[in-house]
Design an enzyme around this catalytic site. Structure first.
Site, PDB file in Angstrom:
ATOM      1  CD  GLU A 141      -3.042  -1.093   2.187  1.00 34.48           C
ATOM      2  OE1 GLU A 141      -2.897  -0.313   3.148  1.00 34.48           O
ATOM      3  OE2 GLU A 141      -4.035  -1.848   2.072  1.00 34.48           O
ATOM      4  CD  GLU A 167      -4.043  -5.887   3.066  1.00 40.79           C
ATOM      5  OE1 GLU A 167      -4.934  -5.095   3.478  1.00 40.79           O
ATOM      6  OE2 GLU A 167      -2.838  -5.754   3.348  1.00 40.79           O
TER       7      GLU A 167
END
Length: 618
Positions: A182, A299
């Site tokens: 991320e 995710e």
């Protein structure tokens, strides 16, 4: 999905010759023992690392989050155990993703040596997975300093990957690297492209064929995928994360400001729920095809504060879509608030495991339950007030206004007791003849006769109803809607809705809508630019008539409004209500060019009585 092969320009002939000469020496000197000597030739064959096969073998996975990615292992309540890996394998998963906060475990000064005991702990976790026939995605997680000051951290970032890639260079194709979890904040999508290129070059020095995962910026968001420029390399997998809509997946999350206002948000796989998700996944597929890379959904999941049935629907829907698109995936996560396992109770959440391993069957079964549940919602009261059934007045006034006029005097000329439409400048609402329906503002400004009554006719569920056709168009959150005030004057006459238990109505058509209540709290408590967070709930229009019953427990401010950020709830505004409306919801996003069609009939306010409006019973 079959994509064309990706051309590789990373290894010139001289470098390939060096690799050909050096690789046997590396194999001879290995002491790790991860690769069986009898399988060395097979393991280090380039064909054995073919990236589409590699991604397929990742298959169905689980994140081992909140352990090695915490400031220190155990800080967030999770310490990895051998039995975790055994359990994951026994359940039927094929891989694990191991998030690691490497940035908290180096010397702090050049050459930024990783703490040996921590290195051994990570290696233990990798070996535990491999010993249980679980493939491993090993990443760099929660590198907060890199996000805040990328240039200052660049050398450390590369030094860490130099050590990681060297440490695990002897491992076979069952181990995968993910360069950074991320990227965000100051590590912009554009800057991340350069950092990813440099980190990959470091990895390739010791791991020429290692499968490497690279995701886009903005938290690995699908929205930033178009800005990701992958290095030329034949051994890459693109990774994205998916938690949309945040209001459902992160309701009540202690780390998300204002998320308590989202508590109670449902996800029932309605058209409104699935349209954006499918659009996002289609976008990922198109990008992956253009770039000739497989996809790993690294995710996704929903917090345990969400309704269980909705979590099952959400999880199984995303999982079946990933499988149908030939993506590999890793659900977030094994234990804890999102998890499939409750360590404190030694309890496996079978409903989530089944949703991940048998998504098609589980989705179908639970969708039927959700539909039955929706149809059997209790309105919460045996009595109600009819806001409008469109039978008693064809001039455009709501039913309550007609009763007010019958029992007292006609509402004053300044009253907004009529149904009225509104929309942004480039959108339009028309009747069944294609004639434009004027908004109240348009009629006033142009001295036109209001013509909303043209929308009322013999096209209701039974008898008369309201119908409109809308063209939703624009590039800055366009909107269309229709609404009405209670008897009296807009923003001057207020009514106490504290006894309201639900609103029900019949509707059909095409589009994603939201029923809203405008309250004094919202109107007068904020500046004009903040005055859009009305309390309401979304619903989908279907081809056939459907009865919608929306309890007040589902009424909440619009996402990202000031009212939502301030954690306001229905209780903050229910005592003073002036307006009820039906408008397009926010799923259409910042730009839209859509046709909306809505039929509406028999709108009831359960729990209220006519005396709440100063009227006697009918």
């Amino acid at each position: 999905m079959n994509y064309p092969p990706r051309r590789c320009k990373r290894f010139p002939k001289l470098y390939q010759l060096i690799l050909f000469c050096v690789t046997p020496i590396l194999l001879f000197t290995m002491s790790c023992g991860v690769v069986d000597p009898e399988d060395e030739e097979k393991a280090y064959s380039k064909e054995n690392w073919e990236i589409w096969k590699q991604n397929s073998l990742l298959g169905k996975g689980i994140n081992l989050g909140n352990a090695l990615d915490a400031p220190y292992e155990g800080a967030w309540g999770v310490v990895l155990k051998e039995e975790y890996f055994e359990h994951i394998a026994e359940l039927g998963f094929s891989s694990v993703r191991i998030p690691v906060r490497w940035s908290a475990h180096h010397s702090g000064t050049e050459p930024y040596i990783i703490d040996e005991s921590f290195f051994q702990r990570v290696e233990w976790a990798v070996d535990q997975a491999l010993q249980n026939d679980l493939r491993v995605v090993l990443n760099m997680h929660h590198y907060e300093e890199l996000m805040e000051n990328p240039e200052e951290q660049r050398a450390i970032f590369l030094a860490l990957w130099e050590q990681i890639s060297s440490k695990f260079s002897s491992y076979g194709p069952e181990l995968y690297f993910e360069l950074c979890n991320e990227p965000m904040d100051q590590l912009t999508p554009q800057l991340w492209n350069h950092f990813a290129q440099e980190a990959l070059e470091v990895v390739r020095h010791t791991n020429p064929y290692r499968s490497v995962l690279i995701g886009p910026g903005l938290w690995n968001s699908v929205d930033a995928l178009g800005e990701l420029v992958l290095p030329e390399d034949n051994f890459l997998i693109a990774t994205v994360h998916y938690y949309k809509p945040d209001q459902f997946t992160h309701q009540g999350a202690i780390w998300v400001e204002g998320s308590n206002a989202w508590l109670g948000t449902k996800w029932r796989a309605t058209d409104s729920d699935t349209t954006n998700l499918l659009s996002h996944f289609d976008m990922v597929d198109a990008w992956a095809q253009t770039n000739s890379v497989p996809v790993y959904l690294g995710e996704y999941g929903a917090l345990d504060s969400a309704d269980t049935l909705c979590r099952v629907l959400y999880t199984s829907f995303i999982t079946k879509e990933a499988i149908n698109r030939q993506w590999s995936f890793a659900y977030w996560k094994y234990s804890g608030d999102f998890g499939i396992y409750d360590d404190s109770l030694n309890l496996t959440r079978d409903f989530l495991v089944d949703a991940l391993l048998e998504p098609e069957t589980i989705f179908k079964t639970n969708l039927e339950i959700a539909l039955e549940d929706t149809m059997s919602v209790d309105p919460g009261s045996d009595f109600f007030v009819t806001l409008d059934d469109f039978e008693h007045n064809l001039l455009g006034q709501n039913r309550l206004a007609v009763l007010y006029s019958d029992q007292f005097e006609a509402p004053p000329e300044s009253s907004y007791c009529w149904w009225t439409v509104w929309h942004n400048d480039s959108s339009q609402i028309s009747d069944n003849q294609g004639k434009k329906i004027y908004s109240f503002q348009e009629a006033q400004q142009n001295s036109l006769e209001p013509n909303v009554s043209d929308l009322i006719g013999n096209w209701g569920k039974e008898g008369n109803g309201l119908w409109f056709n809308g063209h939703l168009y624009g590039s800055s959150y366009p909107f269309i809607g229709i609404g009405t005030v209670m008897p009296g004057v807009y923003n001057e006459d207020w009514f106490d809705f504290s006894n309201l238990t639900s609103i029900s109505f019949w509707a059909k058509g095409k589009g994603e809508m939201r029923v809203e209540f405008t309250t004094d709290t919202i109107l007068n408590g904020y500046s004009p630019e903040e005055n859009w967070g009305h309390f309401g709930a979304e619903f989908s229009l279907t081809e056939d008539w459907q009865k919608h019953i929306i309890p007040v427990s589902e009424l909440r401010p619009k996402a990202w409004s000031q009212a939502q950020q301030d954690n306001l709830s229905w209780e903050d505004g229910m005592h003073k209500v002036t307006y009820i409306s039906f408008a397009t919801d926010q799923s259409y996003g910042i730009a839209a060019d859509d046709q909306i069609e809505m039929y509406l009939d028999d709108i009831r306010l359960y729990g209220l009585r006519y005396e709440d409006f100063g009227l006697s019973e009918e």
